[in-house]
Design a protein around this motif. Structure first.
Motif, mmCIF file in Angstrom:
data_model
loop_
_atom_site.group_PDB
_atom_site.id
_atom_site.type_symbol
_atom_site.label_atom_id
_atom_site.label_comp_id
_atom_site.label_asym_id
_atom_site.label_seq_id
_atom_site.Cartn_x
_atom_site.Cartn_y
_atom_site.Cartn_z
ATOM 1 N N ALA A 209 31.766 42.340 -7.573
ATOM 2 C CA ALA A 209 31.372 42.859 -6.258
ATOM 3 C C ALA A 209 31.033 41.746 -5.283
ATOM 4 O O ALA A 209 30.214 41.910 -4.388
ATOM 5 N N ASN B 119 39.635 49.031 -1.348
ATOM 6 C CA ASN B 119 38.720 50.157 -1.177
ATOM 7 C C ASN B 119 37.998 50.069 0.179
ATOM 8 O O ASN B 119 37.861 51.064 0.896
ATOM 9 N N GLU B 120 37.573 48.876 0.547
ATOM 10 C CA GLU B 120 36.869 48.694 1.833
ATOM 11 C C GLU B 120 37.831 48.838 3.009
ATOM 12 O O GLU B 120 37.468 49.397 4.049
ATOM 13 N N SER C 115 27.210 42.329 -0.839
ATOM 14 C CA SER C 115 28.251 42.655 -1.814
ATOM 15 C C SER C 115 29.518 43.063 -1.051
ATOM 16 O O SER C 115 29.480 43.281 0.166
ATOM 17 N N THR C 116 30.601 43.203 -1.783
ATOM 18 C CA THR C 116 31.868 43.621 -1.171
ATOM 19 C C THR C 116 31.688 44.942 -0.414
ATOM 20 O O THR C 116 32.099 45.073 0.745
ATOM 21 N N ALA C 117 31.053 45.910 -1.077
ATOM 22 C CA ALA C 117 30.909 47.245 -0.482
ATOM 23 C C ALA C 117 29.970 47.207 0.730
ATOM 24 O O ALA C 117 30.222 47.861 1.749
ATOM 25 N N PRO D 233 35.808 41.358 1.630
ATOM 26 C CA PRO D 233 36.850 42.344 1.983
ATOM 27 C C PRO D 233 37.483 42.083 3.353
ATOM 28 O O PRO D 233 38.394 42.806 3.752
ATOM 29 N N GLY E 207 35.441 42.217 -10.489
ATOM 30 C CA GLY E 207 34.405 43.039 -11.119
ATOM 31 C C GLY E 207 32.993 42.605 -10.780
ATOM 32 O O GLY E 207 32.020 43.202 -11.248
ATOM 33 N N ILE F 271 40.513 41.431 -7.829
ATOM 34 C CA ILE F 271 39.707 41.886 -6.690
ATOM 35 C C ILE F 271 40.520 42.776 -5.738
ATOM 36 O O ILE F 271 39.945 43.329 -4.794
ATOM 37 N N GLU G 61 39.029 46.180 -5.233
ATOM 38 C CA GLU G 61 37.705 46.124 -4.589
ATOM 39 C C GLU G 61 37.834 45.949 -3.076
ATOM 40 O O GLU G 61 37.145 46.610 -2.290
#
Ligand code: NAD
Ligand code: IPM
Ligand code: MN
Length: 353
Positions: free
Chosen positions: A291, A22-23, A340-342, A295, A289, A16, A19
């Motif tokens: 999501a 990225n945030e 979700s994470t994003a 974060p 993977g 993770i 993931e």
């Protein structure tokens, strides 16, 4: 550190890690607009894939490059089921901690909302302390070995190294922080009733240093009791200072108190030098993977980094945004939300003013 622009090495790592990083990078980009923070980010692909494909863990010359060309490192997590020896994580993560002499592992334990803690009847006013974990020696020194390996008489030794210099600088860092942050008390946790040599050194150093900070209350506890009191009466803690291994264990407990590993942030710091910021959690293979990873730990670690780099306003704005999202229930599932994470990262970014 030179000039106005801060140079950040971004190492997303495994599972993770990419993931959540990225945030966090998205948050740093947002701060360029909202707070005029000037950052230059450069990504590095160090991690399990690189190790498995190329046999490279921490590339040669990497530590020198980080010290020369960067102000800070923002890392995700290292650990992969395909590397059971954990060799790459040891080389990369412990390699940076030891090789860059990042002797302070600063791990805040701060409850953002009463609903997040597993403790009954406790709120944000009860759970708000900072752990100063020694980060370069102790049980993590790698000293030890095997005798008669593979035989029924096998002996494995694992040495714990405590240097006068190493103990003193982390204890001083804890008291300095307490004074700066207007905290009342520093609690030192050890196991000196059993570890008669290392513990004795920690005791003597703690008493000597405490005498120089008459304005701060100095309390000693055996670490087993500290684990118990963190659950029963966490409000007694302001600053906790302890060795590498005990600090590792107590800060996962601390993470649970504040709502889980998804929220816990850390800095690996040598004041004035390139320092490393990373969430407390690992690569969480079961979540990778999907999501689903929270974060916030990575984003709050980026906030610690901003503060370290002299952007206290930006750091506070990020913390406030995370707190607002938690209050609004706009989080990933581990903290009771649906995002979700994003999406969770996006909601935090939207709230940064
Ligand atoms: P872990 O922190 O990766 O995960 C433990 C559990 O905590 C997960 O299964 C998940 O339920 C939860 N969790 C962790 N992070 C979360 C997040 N962001 N959002 C939601 N839930 C989250 O610990 P582990 O399973 O013991 O270790 C997995 C791998 O990571 C191992 O290889 C370990 O060595 C490594 N590790 C690396 C670091 C690091 O790089 N700093 C730290 C701890 C563990
Ligand atoms: C942490 C981790 C690391 C540690 C591991 C992955 C080497 O658990 O950062 O807390 O033990 O320090
Ligand atoms: Mn840990």
């Amino acid at each position: 550190m030179t000039g106005d622009v801060k140079r950040i090495a971004v190492v997303p790592g495994d599972g993770i890690g990419p993931e959540v990083i990225n945030e966090a990078v998205g948050v740093l980009e947002r701060l360029r607009e909202t707070h005029g923070v000037k950052l230059e980010l450069k990504h590095f692909d160090w991690g399990a894939d690189k190790f498995l494909n190329e046999g490279v863990t921490l590339p040669q010359g990497a530590l020198e490059m980080l010290s020369r060309d960067f102000d800070a490192v923002l890392a995700g997590a290292f650990g992969d089921p395909r590397v059971p020896s954990n060799k790459h994580a040891e080389d990369i993560l412990l390699g940076m901690r030891r090789g860059l002499d990042l002797y302070i592992n600063l791990r805040p334990v701060r409850l953002l909302h009463a609903r997040l803690t597993p403790l009954r009847d406790r709120g944000p006013e009860d759970i708000d302390f900072v752990v100063f974990r020694e980060n370069t020696e102790g049980a993590y020194s790698g000293a030890g070995g095997f005798l008669k390996k593979g035989t029924p008489d096998e002996i494995a030794t694992q040495e714990e190294l405590n240097t006068r210099k190493g103990v003193e600088r982390i204890v001083v860092a804890a008291f300095e922080y307490a004074r700066r942050a207007r905290r009342r008390r520093v609690t030192m946790a050890d196991k000196s009733n059993v570890q008669r040599f290392g513990g004795d050194l920690w005791q003597r150093v703690f008493k000597e240093v405490a005498a120089r900070y008459a304005d701060i209350e100095a309390v000693h506890q055996y670490v087993d009791a500290t684990a118990m009191f963190m659950v029963l009466n966490p409000a007694q803690y302001d600053v906790v200072v302890t060795n590498n291994l005990f600090g590792d264990i107590l800060t996962d407990l601390g993470a649970a108190l504040q709502g889980g590993l998804g929220l816990a942030a850390s800095g690996n710091i040598h004041p004035g030098r390139v320092s490393l910021f990373e969430p407390v959690h690992g690569s969480a293979p079961p979540l990778a993977g999907k999501a689903e990873a929270n974060p916030a730990g990575a984003i709050l670690s980026a906030a610690l980094m901003l503060e370290y780099l002299g952007h206290a306003d930006g750091a506070s704005a990020v913390e406030a945004a995370v707190r607002e999202c938690v209050n609004a229930g706009e989080t990933t599932r581990d903290t009771g939300g649906q995002l979700s994470t994003a999406q969770a990262g996006e909601r935090i970014r939207e709230r940064i003013k």
